[in-house]
Design a protein around this motif. Sequence first.
Motif, PDB file in Angstrom:
ATOM      1  N   VAL A  94       0.864  -1.173   0.000  1.00 41.92           N
ATOM      2  CA  VAL A  94       0.000   0.000   0.000  1.00 41.92           C
ATOM      3  C   VAL A  94       0.902   1.225   0.000  1.00 41.92           C
ATOM      4  O   VAL A  94       1.642   1.459   0.954  1.00 41.92           O
ATOM      5  N   VAL A  95       0.879   1.960  -1.103  1.00 48.48           N
ATOM      6  CA  VAL A  95       1.637   3.202  -1.165  1.00 48.48           C
ATOM      7  C   VAL A  95       0.896   4.226  -0.319  1.00 48.48           C
ATOM      8  O   VAL A  95      -0.304   4.447  -0.508  1.00 48.48           O
ATOM      9  N   LEU A  96       1.601   4.797   0.647  1.00 44.59           N
ATOM     10  CA  LEU A  96       1.045   5.811   1.541  1.00 44.59           C
ATOM     11  C   LEU A  96       1.966   7.016   1.439  1.00 44.59           C
ATOM     12  O   LEU A  96       3.049   7.033   2.011  1.00 44.59           O
ATOM     13  N   THR A  97       1.536   8.016   0.681  1.00 40.62           N
ATOM     14  CA  THR A  97       2.425   9.103   0.300  1.00 40.62           C
ATOM     15  C   THR A  97       1.712  10.444   0.333  1.00 40.62           C
ATOM     16  O   THR A  97       0.479  10.499   0.318  1.00 40.62           O
ATOM     17  N   SER A  98       2.482  11.498   0.335  1.00 36.33           N
ATOM     18  CA  SER A  98       1.902  12.839   0.231  1.00 36.33           C
ATOM     19  C   SER A  98       1.811  13.277  -1.235  1.00 36.33           C
ATOM     20  O   SER A  98       1.216  14.296  -1.549  1.00 36.33           O
ATOM     21  N   SER A  99       2.370  12.473  -2.138  1.00 39.24           N
ATOM     22  CA  SER A  99       2.379  12.826  -3.553  1.00 39.24           C
ATOM     23  C   SER A  99       0.992  12.692  -4.178  1.00 39.24           C
ATOM     24  O   SER A  99       0.320  11.682  -4.011  1.00 39.24           O
ATOM     25  N   GLU A 101       0.942  13.399  -7.514  1.00 40.74           N
ATOM     26  CA  GLU A 101       1.399  13.400  -8.900  1.00 40.74           C
ATOM     27  C   GLU A 101       0.829  12.200  -9.648  1.00 40.74           C
ATOM     28  O   GLU A 101       0.980  11.064  -9.197  1.00 40.74           O
ATOM     29  N   HIS A 102       0.225  12.461 -10.798  1.00 39.80           N
ATOM     30  CA  HIS A 102      -0.325  11.368 -11.609  1.00 39.80           C
ATOM     31  C   HIS A 102       0.781  10.411 -12.056  1.00 39.80           C
ATOM     32  O   HIS A 102       0.550   9.201 -12.163  1.00 39.80           O
ATOM     33  N   ALA A 103       1.965  10.953 -12.319  1.00 43.68           N
ATOM     34  CA  ALA A 103       3.085  10.099 -12.739  1.00 43.68           C
ATOM     35  C   ALA A 103       3.442   9.099 -11.634  1.00 43.68           C
ATOM     36  O   ALA A 103       3.706   7.924 -11.922  1.00 43.68           O
ATOM     37  N   ASP A 104       3.448   9.540 -10.366  1.00 47.35           N
ATOM     38  CA  ASP A 104       3.734   8.633  -9.246  1.00 47.35           C
ATOM     39  C   ASP A 104       2.644   7.571  -9.122  1.00 47.35           C
ATOM     40  O   ASP A 104       2.931   6.391  -8.919  1.00 47.35           O
ATOM     41  N   LEU A 105       1.399   7.996  -9.225  1.00 51.52           N
ATOM     42  CA  LEU A 105       0.262   7.072  -9.144  1.00 51.52           C
ATOM     43  C   LEU A 105       0.361   6.006 -10.233  1.00 51.52           C
ATOM     44  O   LEU A 105       0.289   4.794  -9.959  1.00 51.52           O
ATOM     45  N   ASN A 106       0.556   6.442 -11.469  1.00 49.23           N
ATOM     46  CA  ASN A 106       0.622   5.504 -12.585  1.00 49.23           C
ATOM     47  C   ASN A 106       1.813   4.556 -12.465  1.00 49.23           C
ATOM     48  O   ASN A 106       1.691   3.352 -12.695  1.00 49.23           O
ATOM     49  N   LYS A 107       2.968   5.101 -12.098  1.00 39.75           N
ATOM     50  CA  LYS A 107       4.171   4.277 -11.977  1.00 39.75           C
ATOM     51  C   LYS A 107       4.016   3.258 -10.850  1.00 39.75           C
ATOM     52  O   LYS A 107       4.407   2.094 -11.004  1.00 39.75           O
ATOM     53  N   VAL A 118      -3.199   8.766  -0.439  1.00 38.47           N
ATOM     54  CA  VAL A 118      -2.553  10.040  -0.164  1.00 38.47           C
ATOM     55  C   VAL A 118      -2.740  10.349   1.316  1.00 38.47           C
ATOM     56  O   VAL A 118      -3.862  10.305   1.839  1.00 38.47           O
ATOM     57  N   LYS A 119      -1.624  10.638   1.979  1.00 38.77           N
ATOM     58  CA  LYS A 119      -1.664  10.950   3.413  1.00 38.77           C
ATOM     59  C   LYS A 119      -2.476  12.215   3.635  1.00 38.77           C
ATOM     60  O   LYS A 119      -2.182  13.252   3.032  1.00 38.77           O
ATOM     61  N   PRO A 120      -3.464  12.147   4.513  1.00 42.08           N
ATOM     62  CA  PRO A 120      -4.181  13.378   4.856  1.00 42.08           C
ATOM     63  C   PRO A 120      -3.302  14.263   5.736  1.00 42.08           C
ATOM     64  O   PRO A 120      -2.411  13.781   6.430  1.00 42.08           O
ATOM     65  N   SER A 121      -3.572  15.558   5.708  1.00 42.25           N
ATOM     66  CA  SER A 121      -2.746  16.486   6.483  1.00 42.25           C
ATOM     67  C   SER A 121      -3.139  16.546   7.954  1.00 42.25           C
ATOM     68  O   SER A 121      -2.343  16.939   8.787  1.00 42.25           O
ATOM     69  N   GLN A 122      -4.343  16.144   8.273  1.00 40.93           N
ATOM     70  CA  GLN A 122      -4.819  16.177   9.664  1.00 40.93           C
ATOM     71  C   GLN A 122      -4.613  14.824  10.343  1.00 40.93           C
ATOM     72  O   GLN A 122      -4.990  13.794   9.783  1.00 40.93           O
ATOM     73  N   PRO A 123      -4.053  14.801  11.568  1.00 39.10           N
ATOM     74  CA  PRO A 123      -3.822  13.531  12.266  1.00 39.10           C
ATOM     75  C   PRO A 123      -5.098  12.691  12.442  1.00 39.10           C
ATOM     76  O   PRO A 123      -5.048  11.472  12.319  1.00 39.10           O
ATOM     77  N   LEU A 126      -5.769  10.930   9.279  1.00 42.07           N
ATOM     78  CA  LEU A 126      -4.816   9.833   9.106  1.00 42.07           C
ATOM     79  C   LEU A 126      -5.258   8.628   9.935  1.00 42.07           C
ATOM     80  O   LEU A 126      -5.198   7.490   9.477  1.00 42.07           O
ATOM     81  N   HIS A 127      -5.722   8.896  11.147  1.00 38.52           N
ATOM     82  CA  HIS A 127      -6.218   7.812  11.998  1.00 38.52           C
ATOM     83  C   HIS A 127      -7.369   7.073  11.302  1.00 38.52           C
ATOM     84  O   HIS A 127      -7.413   5.837  11.295  1.00 38.52           O
ATOM     85  N   GLY A 128      -8.285   7.818  10.696  1.00 40.05           N
ATOM     86  CA  GLY A 128      -9.396   7.199   9.977  1.00 40.05           C
ATOM     87  C   GLY A 128      -8.920   6.369   8.800  1.00 40.05           C
ATOM     88  O   GLY A 128      -9.454   5.288   8.531  1.00 40.05           O
ATOM     89  N   LEU A 129      -7.922   6.865   8.087  1.00 37.90           N
ATOM     90  CA  LEU A 129      -7.367   6.133   6.951  1.00 37.90           C
ATOM     91  C   LEU A 129      -6.718   4.832   7.422  1.00 37.90           C
ATOM     92  O   LEU A 129      -6.910   3.768   6.823  1.00 37.90           O
ATOM     93  N   ILE A 130      -5.953   4.902   8.505  1.00 32.78           N
ATOM     94  CA  ILE A 130      -5.286   3.708   9.047  1.00 32.78           C
ATOM     95  C   ILE A 130      -6.332   2.721   9.575  1.00 32.78           C
ATOM     96  O   ILE A 130      -6.146   1.509   9.458  1.00 32.78           O
ATOM     97  N   GLU A 131      -7.418   3.223  10.096  1.00 35.72           N
ATOM     98  CA  GLU A 131      -8.505   2.334  10.528  1.00 35.72           C
ATOM     99  C   GLU A 131      -9.032   1.522   9.338  1.00 35.72           C
ATOM    100  O   GLU A 131      -9.267   0.315   9.443  1.00 35.72           O
ATOM    101  N   GLN A 132      -9.164   2.164   8.190  1.00 42.82           N
ATOM    102  CA  GLN A 132      -9.614   1.466   6.986  1.00 42.82           C
ATOM    103  C   GLN A 132      -8.558   0.495   6.479  1.00 42.82           C
ATOM    104  O   GLN A 132      -8.881  -0.628   6.070  1.00 42.82           O
TER     105      GLN A 132
END
Length: 148
Positions: A94-99, A101-107, A118-123, A126-132
Amino acid sequence: MSAPLEDVIVVVEDDPDDRHLLARAFRKLGANVPLRFACDGDEAVALLSEVVSPIGRRMRPVVILLDLKLPRRSGLEVLAWIKEHPSLRRIPVVVLTSSREHADLNKAYDLGANSFLVKPSQPQALHGLIEQVNSYWINCNELSPIAL
């Protein structure tokens, strides 16, 4: 007879604040799978080399959370390395990044990433994302025994 392998979540993240937030989120969830951290791409390859080598193998990654913007070896280079190894290629990455960029996503998908988040900016977000992530990749997903 060898000792059983320990299930782990491998987190490849260079930012100490993000590592702390990720560890805290998994801890708050009561996740019963320990985290193993790598702080750069070379350290990730060294850590995952333990899985590739049958000698001294002690861990079984159930999922790899991979940042893309890493020192020494990029996340995309680490992903390519993972997918080259038969004993690693079926471990979900699982790529977990702040990028954004479509090029990063596609690659990342071209190289075999299983998910791109994409890492959310609010902690709290992020907790909700990690829960998922925990709910799906740890609690629901079935690992391929061939990858282990």
